[in-house]
Design a protein around this motif. Structure first.
Motif, short mmCIF file in Angstrom:
data_model
loop_
_atom_site.label_atom_id
_atom_site.label_comp_id
_atom_site.label_asym_id
_atom_site.label_seq_id
_atom_site.Cartn_x
_atom_site.Cartn_y
_atom_site.Cartn_z
N CYS A 106 12.06 5.81 -2.13
CA CYS A 106 11.80 5.08 -0.90
C CYS A 106 11.88 3.58 -1.16
O CYS A 106 11.20 3.07 -2.04
CB CYS A 106 10.42 5.44 -0.35
N GLY A 107 12.74 2.92 -0.39
CA GLY A 107 12.82 1.47 -0.44
C GLY A 107 12.21 0.90 0.83
O GLY A 107 12.44 1.41 1.92
N ILE A 108 11.42 -0.16 0.68
CA ILE A 108 10.77 -0.77 1.84
C ILE A 108 11.41 -2.12 2.11
O ILE A 108 11.44 -3.00 1.24
CB ILE A 108 9.26 -0.91 1.63
N PHE A 109 11.97 -2.25 3.29
CA PHE A 109 12.64 -3.48 3.74
C PHE A 109 11.62 -4.31 4.49
O PHE A 109 11.33 -4.07 5.65
CB PHE A 109 13.83 -3.10 4.63
N ALA A 168 0.84 -1.21 0.00
CA ALA A 168 0.00 0.00 0.00
C ALA A 168 0.87 1.25 0.00
O ALA A 168 0.56 2.24 -0.70
CB ALA A 168 -0.93 -0.01 1.21
N ILE A 169 1.96 1.24 0.75
CA ILE A 169 2.88 2.40 0.78
C ILE A 169 3.50 2.62 -0.59
O ILE A 169 3.59 3.76 -1.07
CB ILE A 169 3.97 2.20 1.86
N VAL A 170 3.93 1.52 -1.23
CA VAL A 170 4.53 1.65 -2.57
C VAL A 170 3.53 2.27 -3.54
O VAL A 170 3.87 3.21 -4.28
CB VAL A 170 5.01 0.27 -3.09
N ARG A 171 2.29 1.77 -3.54
CA ARG A 171 1.28 2.32 -4.45
C ARG A 171 1.05 3.81 -4.19
O ARG A 171 0.97 4.62 -5.12
CB ARG A 171 -0.04 1.56 -4.32
N TYR A 172 0.97 4.18 -2.93
CA TYR A 172 0.70 5.57 -2.58
C TYR A 172 1.86 6.49 -2.98
O TYR A 172 1.65 7.54 -3.58
CB TYR A 172 0.44 5.69 -1.08
N LEU A 173 3.08 6.08 -2.67
CA LEU A 173 4.22 6.92 -3.01
C LEU A 173 4.38 7.07 -4.52
O LEU A 173 4.69 8.16 -5.02
CB LEU A 173 5.50 6.35 -2.39
N GLU A 174 4.15 5.99 -5.25
CA GLU A 174 4.26 6.09 -6.71
C GLU A 174 3.17 7.00 -7.28
O GLU A 174 3.40 7.71 -8.25
CB GLU A 174 4.22 4.70 -7.34
#
Length: 198
Positions: free
Chosen positions: A108-111, A36-42
């Motif tokens: 932003c990279g998500i680990f 969800a964070i990836v979709r939002y940031l993109e």
């Protein structure tokens, strides 16, 4: 003539490189939140990518390992898990420092890993602190204690590559034992001692 404020995309003038390190017990929604964070940031125009330690383990041929692989007393497996987690973080940092889209200065990279112990989180902090230019680190702890939600999440896990071709009830018991192994060592984030700047 000066451009009006609304003509400038604020995300295009940011230069922050950020790592969001997830943490929490298995099946608590870390990957769901990460996606969800990836979709939002993109959507905002900030390049974002997910790096999952469990996927790395499966890609390296350790899909289907049973709960004993996640036992903290299993020194060899623990060493393998640590190596794969830190290699996943290294891959994230390489991507993060090389992400140079001209229309977006942020990235932003998500680990996505359990990161359930203070020792692991300190390793993550120390590794990120070596980056130049600097990288910001944010820990996001995902907590869920709702029995019905957990039961549903556990059942959903049985469809991944770790349990392909396994009897569903045997797989369910094994996954619950995996969770128990993580519960033994799990240390929630201590805001006082862990949430500090580099």
């Amino acid at each position: 003539m000066e451009q009006p404020d609304f003509a400038t995309n604020p995300h295009a003038v940011l230069s922050d490189r950020v790592v969001i390190a997830m943490l929490g017990l298995p099946a608590r929604g870390k990957s769901y939140i990460s996606k969800a964070i990836v979709r939002y940031l993109e959507l905002l125009g900030c390049p974002a990518r997910l790096f999952n330690a469990g996927n790395k383990r499966r890609q390296e041929g350790s899909a289907g390992v049973d709960a004993k692989f996640f036992d903290a007393a299993n020194a060899d497996a623990k060493q393998q898990r640590e190596r794969m987690a830190m290699e996943t973080l290294d891959e994230l940092l390489v991507w993060l420092q090389n992400e140079t889209r001209p229309d977006a200065g942020c990235a932003c990279g998500i680990f996505d890993a359990t990161n359930t112990t203070k020792a692991r989180r300190e390793k993550v902090r120390q590794r990120i602190a070596r980056e130049n230019p600097p990288v910001r680190l944010i820990f996001v702890e995902s907590v869920c204690n709702d029995v019905a939600t957990l039961e549903n999440n556990y059942r959903m896990k049985l469809s991944n590559d770790d349990y392909r071709g396994t009897d569903p009830e045997a797989a369910y018991r094994d996954f619950k034992e995996r969770v128990r192994q993580y519960e033994i060592v799990y240390e929630p984030v201590d805001d006082e001692s862990e949430c500090r700047p580099f």
